[in-house]
Scaffold this active site. Structure first.
Site, PDB file in Angstrom:
ATOM      1  N   ARG A   1       0.907  -0.965  -0.012  1.00  0.00           N
ATOM      2  CA  ARG A   1      -0.144   0.051   0.108  1.00  0.00           C
ATOM      3  C   ARG A   1       0.846   1.086   0.067  1.00  0.00           C
ATOM      4  O   ARG A   1       1.891   1.194   0.851  1.00  0.00           O
ATOM      5  CB  ARG A   1      -1.141   0.050   1.186  1.00  0.00           C
ATOM      6  CG  ARG A   1      -0.334  -0.068   2.456  1.00  0.00           C
ATOM      7  CD  ARG A   1      -1.413   0.052   3.661  1.00  0.00           C
ATOM      8  NE  ARG A   1      -0.894  -0.018   4.921  1.00  0.00           N
ATOM      9  CZ  ARG A   1      -0.056   0.371   5.758  1.00  0.00           C
ATOM     10  NH1 ARG A   1       0.461   1.416   5.374  1.00  0.00           N
ATOM     11  NH2 ARG A   1       0.257  -0.290   6.828  1.00  0.00           N
TER      12      ARG A   1
ATOM     13  N   HIS B   1      -1.467   3.576   6.733  1.00  0.00           N
ATOM     14  CA  HIS B   1      -2.622   2.592   7.294  1.00  0.00           C
ATOM     15  C   HIS B   1      -3.994   3.223   6.821  1.00  0.00           C
ATOM     16  O   HIS B   1      -4.948   2.829   6.480  1.00  0.00           O
ATOM     17  CB  HIS B   1      -2.553   1.935   8.629  1.00  0.00           C
ATOM     18  CG  HIS B   1      -3.743   1.384   8.908  1.00  0.00           C
ATOM     19  ND1 HIS B   1      -4.421   0.365   8.636  1.00  0.00           N
ATOM     20  CD2 HIS B   1      -4.945   2.094   9.892  1.00  0.00           C
ATOM     21  CE1 HIS B   1      -5.480   0.040   9.286  1.00  0.00           C
ATOM     22  NE2 HIS B   1      -6.112   1.040  10.100  1.00  0.00           N
TER      23      HIS B   1
ATOM     24  N   TYR C   1       7.165   3.989   9.976  1.00  0.00           N
ATOM     25  CA  TYR C   1       7.678   2.732  10.185  1.00  0.00           C
ATOM     26  C   TYR C   1       8.182   1.902   8.961  1.00  0.00           C
ATOM     27  O   TYR C   1       8.715   1.086   9.275  1.00  0.00           O
ATOM     28  CB  TYR C   1       6.628   2.031  11.137  1.00  0.00           C
ATOM     29  CG  TYR C   1       5.196   1.941  10.262  1.00  0.00           C
ATOM     30  CD1 TYR C   1       5.118   1.210   9.289  1.00  0.00           C
ATOM     31  CD2 TYR C   1       4.380   2.873  10.813  1.00  0.00           C
ATOM     32  CE1 TYR C   1       3.802   1.090   8.704  1.00  0.00           C
ATOM     33  CE2 TYR C   1       3.281   2.968  10.231  1.00  0.00           C
ATOM     34  CZ  TYR C   1       3.064   2.014   9.070  1.00  0.00           C
ATOM     35  OH  TYR C   1       1.684   2.210   8.492  1.00  0.00           O
TER      36      TYR C   1
HETATM   37  C1  LIG Z   1      -9.658  -7.961  15.034  1.00  0.00           C
HETATM   38  C2  LIG Z   1      -9.337  -6.616  14.650  1.00  0.00           C
HETATM   39  N1  LIG Z   1      -8.090  -6.257  15.458  1.00  0.00           N
HETATM   40  C3  LIG Z   1      -7.506  -4.989  15.105  1.00  0.00           C
HETATM   41  C4  LIG Z   1      -8.345  -4.069  14.157  1.00  0.00           C
HETATM   42  C5  LIG Z   1      -7.830  -2.817  13.908  1.00  0.00           C
HETATM   43  N2  LIG Z   1      -7.140  -2.719  12.564  1.00  0.00           N
HETATM   44  C6  LIG Z   1      -8.179  -2.232  11.441  1.00  0.00           C
HETATM   45  S1  LIG Z   1      -7.046  -2.586  10.101  1.00  0.00           S
HETATM   46  C7  LIG Z   1      -5.687  -2.918  10.836  1.00  0.00           C
HETATM   47  C8  LIG Z   1      -4.481  -3.473  10.095  1.00  0.00           C
HETATM   48  C9  LIG Z   1      -5.022  -4.734   9.214  1.00  0.00           C
HETATM   49  O1  LIG Z   1      -3.939  -5.278   8.764  1.00  0.00           O
HETATM   50  P1  LIG Z   1      -4.025  -6.222   7.349  1.00  0.00           P
HETATM   51  O2  LIG Z   1      -4.723  -7.323   7.931  1.00  0.00           O
HETATM   52  O3  LIG Z   1      -2.399  -6.673   6.914  1.00  0.00           O
HETATM   53  O4  LIG Z   1      -4.660  -5.209   6.266  1.00  0.00           O
HETATM   54  P2  LIG Z   1      -4.293  -3.953   5.723  1.00  0.00           P
HETATM   55  O5  LIG Z   1      -4.709  -3.004   6.278  1.00  0.00           O
HETATM   56  O6  LIG Z   1      -2.889  -4.049   5.593  1.00  0.00           O
HETATM   57  O7  LIG Z   1      -4.953  -3.969   4.162  1.00  0.00           O
HETATM   58  C10 LIG Z   1      -5.793  -3.138  12.216  1.00  0.00           C
HETATM   59  C11 LIG Z   1      -4.862  -3.720  13.167  1.00  0.00           C
HETATM   60  C12 LIG Z   1      -9.568  -4.364  13.882  1.00  0.00           C
HETATM   61  N3  LIG Z   1     -10.152  -3.619  12.857  1.00  0.00           N
HETATM   62  N4  LIG Z   1     -10.176  -5.774  13.904  1.00  0.00           N
END
Ligand SMILES: Cc1ncc(C[n+]2csc(CCOP(=O)(O)OP(=O)(O)O)c2C)c(N)n1
Length: 329
Positions: free
Chosen positions: A246, A250, A258
């Site tokens: 990406r 985030h 980071y």
């Molecule tokens: C169970 C849960 N834990 C934490 C979060 C907070 N959160 C939202 S998106 C995210 C990162 C997710 O990373 P990834 O699965 O690699 O997907 P990306 O955002 O990189 O596309 C986090 C920690 C959440 N929404 N649900």
């Protein structure tokens, strides 16, 4: 494409449609990033810029009746499955004209008529539902497939493993697309799993997995096409790990300090859009004239979408309890 067709549809018109969708998705998210900086967004913007070959490319072989379960970065999936840009924009701004009629913002809503099912905030919660949709397809003996999207971080959630296990045991027509963009918020891959590839996890559930460049649309299309045929033939699930990146943080508030800047620049140079354009040009499908036309038209569509969303009202308070169940109009 009809079910079980041996050859994918790679006609010039289909390829150009896919090109248009990639540009539309990019333009949509670029506009969102600007709107965020203009203070027009109340919540977060979770950009999928850089991941369009995965989001758009994975929908190439889908048909009416198939079900997709996109995640927070999957605007490309929503657009490619037919959600109108203006409706999607209104959804993002929680307007009454959006998918959820203003009950929730961002991609926590879908359109069942188009087979698009929104995710909840709980990462991974949509995978068991996708497995359930696939079970329904199987019980009805339809040739439809379910496609669930999950990030690299999300694959460490318990729900995800239950869904993979159930899908494997029941040999369900479901495809799990892992968008491995190397980070779960600020957590790098190696800090949240002890195997090299997410794909390694599928072996424990008894079905195949493929690793593919998530920035190469035709490569994504190829493995997805095979997985879709497998699912339509009731041979069971497939996990596809798309290695991608990406470009933004985030969320738009996250400057992503980071990340290693060389790594970031390296991945930016692998922009999936010029890569697909080179493919199209080498085949004589894309000309300067078509490119200009697509750029102009996508820009106009996004401008119209924003105007529509901006001018749309928020819902009235009494609407909060309306249209909560499927049998309401
Ligand atoms: C169970 C849960 N834990 C934490 C979060 C907070 N959160 C939202 S998106 C995210 C990162 C997710 O990373 P990834 O699965 O690699 O997907 P990306 O955002 O990189 O596309 C986090 C920690 C959440 N929404 N649900």
């Amino acid at each position: 494409m009809p079910p079980n067709a041996a050859k994918p549809d790679t006609s010039a018109s289909t390829l150009l449609e896919v090109h248009y969708l990639m540009l539309l998705s990019r333009a949509f998210e670029e506009r969102l990033a600007i709107l965020y900086r203009q203070g027009k967004v109340l919540g977060g913007i979770f950009s999928g810029i850089g991941q369009e070959a995965t989001t758009v490319g994975s929908t190439f072989d889908l048909e009416a009746g198939d079900a997709v379960f996109p995640l927070h970065r999957d605007i490309g999936v929503c657009l490619a499955r037919g959600i109108a840009p203006k409706v999607l924009m209104a959804q993002i701004f929680a307007k009454a004209t959006g998918l959820s009629r203003g009950k929730v913002d961002y991609l926590h809503s879908g359109d069942p008529d188009l087979g698009v099912y929104g995710s909840t905030s709980m990462l991974g919660s949509s995978l068991p539902i996708a497995a359930g949709a696939a079970l329904a397809f199987k019980l009805k003996r339809s040739n439809n497939v379910a496609v669930a999207y999950i990030g690299d971080g999300g694959t460490s959630r318990g729900d995800v493993h239950e869904a993979l296990n159930f899908a494997g045991v029941q040999r369900l027509p479901v495809i799990f697309i892992v968008e491995n963009n190397r980070f779960a918020y600020s957590t790098p891959l190696e800090k949240q799993m002890a195997v090299e590839d997410v794909a390694d996890r599928a072996a424990g559930y008894g079905f195949p997995a493929r690793v593919v460049s998530g920035n190469d649309l035709m490569a994504v299309r190829q493995v997805m096409g095979e997985a879709v045929r497998r699912a339509r033939d009731w041979l069971g699930p497939t996990l596809i790990e798309c290695k991608t990146y990406r470009w933004h943080g985030h969320s738009e508030h996250d400057e992503a300090g980071y990340r290693d800047s060389d790594e970031y620049l390296e991945w930016k140079s692998r922009d999936p859009i010029p890569r697909f354009q080179t493919y199209l040009r080498e085949r004589g499908v894309l000309t300067d004239e078509i490119m200009e036309q697509h750029q102009t038209e996508t820009a106009a569509e996004i401008e119209a979408a924003w105007q529509f969303a901006d001018e749309s009202p928020f819902p009235e308070s009494h609407e909060a309890l309306e249209n909560l169940y499927g049998d309401e109009s």
